[in-house]
Design a protein around this motif. Structure first.
Motif, PDB file in Angstrom:
ATOM      1  N   ALA A  89     -52.236 -38.387   6.793  1.00 53.72           N
ATOM      2  CA  ALA A  89     -52.869 -39.456   6.025  1.00 53.72           C
ATOM      3  C   ALA A  89     -54.089 -39.952   6.785  1.00 53.72           C
ATOM      4  N   SER A  90     -54.994 -40.564   6.049  1.00 54.93           N
ATOM      5  CA  SER A  90     -56.155 -41.213   6.663  1.00 54.93           C
ATOM      6  C   SER A  90     -55.853 -42.686   6.888  1.00 54.93           C
ATOM      7  N   ALA A  91     -56.726 -43.351   7.610  1.00 53.11           N
ATOM      8  CA  ALA A  91     -56.587 -44.795   7.786  1.00 53.11           C
ATOM      9  C   ALA A  91     -56.618 -45.503   6.438  1.00 53.11           C
ATOM     10  N   GLU A  92     -57.493 -45.003   5.550  1.00 59.49           N
ATOM     11  CA  GLU A  92     -57.599 -45.608   4.213  1.00 59.49           C
ATOM     12  C   GLU A  92     -56.307 -45.437   3.422  1.00 59.49           C
ATOM     13  N   GLN A 103     -42.958 -53.172   7.673  1.00 58.27           N
ATOM     14  CA  GLN A 103     -44.056 -53.826   8.364  1.00 58.27           C
ATOM     15  C   GLN A 103     -44.216 -53.178   9.737  1.00 58.27           C
ATOM     16  N   LEU A 104     -45.400 -53.349  10.309  1.00 57.45           N
ATOM     17  CA  LEU A 104     -45.679 -52.808  11.631  1.00 57.45           C
ATOM     18  C   LEU A 104     -45.923 -53.951  12.613  1.00 57.45           C
ATOM     19  N   ASP A 105     -45.497 -53.755  13.844  1.00 59.35           N
ATOM     20  CA  ASP A 105     -45.737 -54.755  14.887  1.00 59.35           C
ATOM     21  C   ASP A 105     -47.018 -54.472  15.656  1.00 59.35           C
ATOM     22  N   ALA A 106     -47.439 -53.225  15.687  1.00 59.99           N
ATOM     23  CA  ALA A 106     -48.638 -52.865  16.437  1.00 59.99           C
ATOM     24  C   ALA A 106     -49.278 -51.619  15.839  1.00 59.99           C
ATOM     25  N   ILE A 107     -50.598 -51.667  15.751  1.00 62.16           N
ATOM     26  CA  ILE A 107     -51.405 -50.543  15.267  1.00 62.16           C
ATOM     27  C   ILE A 107     -52.560 -50.361  16.244  1.00 62.16           C
ATOM     28  N   TRP A 108     -52.877 -49.109  16.559  1.00 61.67           N
ATOM     29  CA  TRP A 108     -54.125 -48.907  17.280  1.00 61.67           C
ATOM     30  C   TRP A 108     -54.914 -47.775  16.646  1.00 61.67           C
ATOM     31  N   LEU A 109     -56.244 -47.897  16.777  1.00 60.58           N
ATOM     32  CA  LEU A 109     -57.189 -46.858  16.368  1.00 60.58           C
ATOM     33  C   LEU A 109     -58.050 -46.556  17.580  1.00 60.58           C
ATOM     34  N   LYS A 110     -57.915 -45.357  18.119  1.00 59.10           N
ATOM     35  CA  LYS A 110     -58.666 -44.970  19.318  1.00 59.10           C
ATOM     36  C   LYS A 110     -59.812 -44.038  18.914  1.00 59.10           C
ATOM     37  N   GLU A 111     -61.045 -44.556  19.022  1.00 53.62           N
ATOM     38  CA  GLU A 111     -62.250 -43.780  18.714  1.00 53.62           C
ATOM     39  C   GLU A 111     -62.200 -43.107  17.345  1.00 53.62           C
ATOM     40  N   SER A 112     -61.711 -43.844  16.367  1.00 55.80           N
ATOM     41  CA  SER A 112     -61.682 -43.288  15.007  1.00 55.80           C
ATOM     42  C   SER A 112     -62.321 -44.222  13.985  1.00 55.80           C
ATOM     43  N   VAL A 113     -62.629 -45.457  14.380  1.00 53.16           N
ATOM     44  CA  VAL A 113     -63.137 -46.421  13.395  1.00 53.16           C
ATOM     45  C   VAL A 113     -64.490 -45.980  12.845  1.00 53.16           C
ATOM     46  N   HIS A 114     -65.274 -45.212  13.621  1.00 48.00           N
ATOM     47  CA  HIS A 114     -66.586 -44.790  13.132  1.00 48.00           C
ATOM     48  C   HIS A 114     -66.485 -43.720  12.050  1.00 48.00           C
ATOM     49  N   HIS A 115     -65.291 -43.163  11.851  1.00 47.54           N
ATOM     50  CA  HIS A 115     -65.089 -42.189  10.763  1.00 47.54           C
ATOM     51  C   HIS A 115     -64.731 -42.879   9.443  1.00 47.54           C
ATOM     52  N   ILE A 116     -64.486 -44.175   9.472  1.00 45.43           N
ATOM     53  CA  ILE A 116     -64.037 -44.907   8.283  1.00 45.43           C
ATOM     54  C   ILE A 116     -65.248 -45.357   7.467  1.00 45.43           C
ATOM     55  N   ALA A 117     -65.247 -45.028   6.189  1.00 45.04           N
ATOM     56  CA  ALA A 117     -66.400 -45.325   5.332  1.00 45.04           C
ATOM     57  C   ALA A 117     -66.595 -46.823   5.149  1.00 45.04           C
TER      58      ALA A 117
END
Length: 228
Positions: free
Chosen positions: A67-70, A83-97
């Motif tokens: 799956a994608s972040a979207e 529900q989630l207690d913690a989420i991280w995005l490591k060097e991937s936010v620049h791929h999000i439209a």
């Protein structure tokens, strides 16, 4: 890096965790080793080929999700956890439209007291790349301060800090990484442009070992509520 992620998110073994844009699961695997999670860490990536490198079958403490972040933000792909207690995005936010909308959706999936961490490069870097690549990186890279604003708009309490390490890499190995387009910005250059850039790098850096700073922005957002 994995230790910094675990520390920044104040991870515990009881947390329900997702690594969004996990790639091969390299960081999730190490975080799992650090915290020994009671619930498998969700390793989310749109690339099935990447996720296959986590293992077949995957380790018990990692759950791959194609799956994608979207997809996660909109609920198009459902998380195994309510529900989630913690989420991280490591060097991937620049791929999000649309990072504002996607981070808003991810924040909505946090439990009270949940944490969302975006790890990203700043808008300028001091890598020994050719100048056109450095300029294009600055042109394309989102500003961490904008991510702070997106997390605040998503109802989270944001904070920004920087972590820096010094890297020492064999010059020829690094040139091989550039030729293989190890950074996404390098995929915007043709083969001939890459080779011309490598010639520029060789001239600028005759030393056999390259030494340069690797600096990351850690943008953390905390959802109000909970016991934290």
């Amino acid at each position: 890096m994995s230790a910094h992620i675990a520390e920044s998110l104040h991870l515990s073994s009881a947390d329900r965790i997702a690594d969004i844009g996990c790639g091969t699961g390299m960081f999730a695997r190490e975080v799992a080793r650090i915290i020994n999670p009671q619930h498998a860490i969700l390793c989310v990536d749109p690339s099935l080929a990447m996720l296959h490198q986590i293992g077949t079958p995957p380790p018990a403490d990692l759950t791959p999700i194609v799956a994608s972040a979207e997809d996660i933000a909109t609920g198009h792909v459902q998380s195994p956890y309510e529900q989630l207690d913690a989420i991280w995005l490591k060097e991937s936010v620049h791929h999000i439209a649309d990072p504002a909308a996607t981070l808003y959706g991810l924040a909505a999936r946090l439990a009270p007291g949940g944490r969302l961490l975006v790890v990203m490069l700043p808008t300028s870097i001091e890598y020994p790349l050719f100048q056109a690549a450095l300029d294009r990186f600055t042109e394309l890279q989102p500003d961490p301060e904008r991510i702070v604003g997106h997390l605040r708009a998503a109802g989270l309490q944001p904070q920004l800090r920087y972590v820096q390490h010094e890297l020492h890499l064999d010059r020829e190995k690094y040139i091989g990484m550039v030729r293989a387009r190890y950074m996404s910005v390098l995929s915007t250059f043709s083969d001939s442009e890459i080779e011309k850039g490598i010639d520029e790098m060789r001239a600028a850096h005759p030393e056999s070992v390259l030494t340069f700073p690797d600096r990351f922005a850690f943008v953390l957002g905390v959802k109000p509520g909970g016991g934290r």
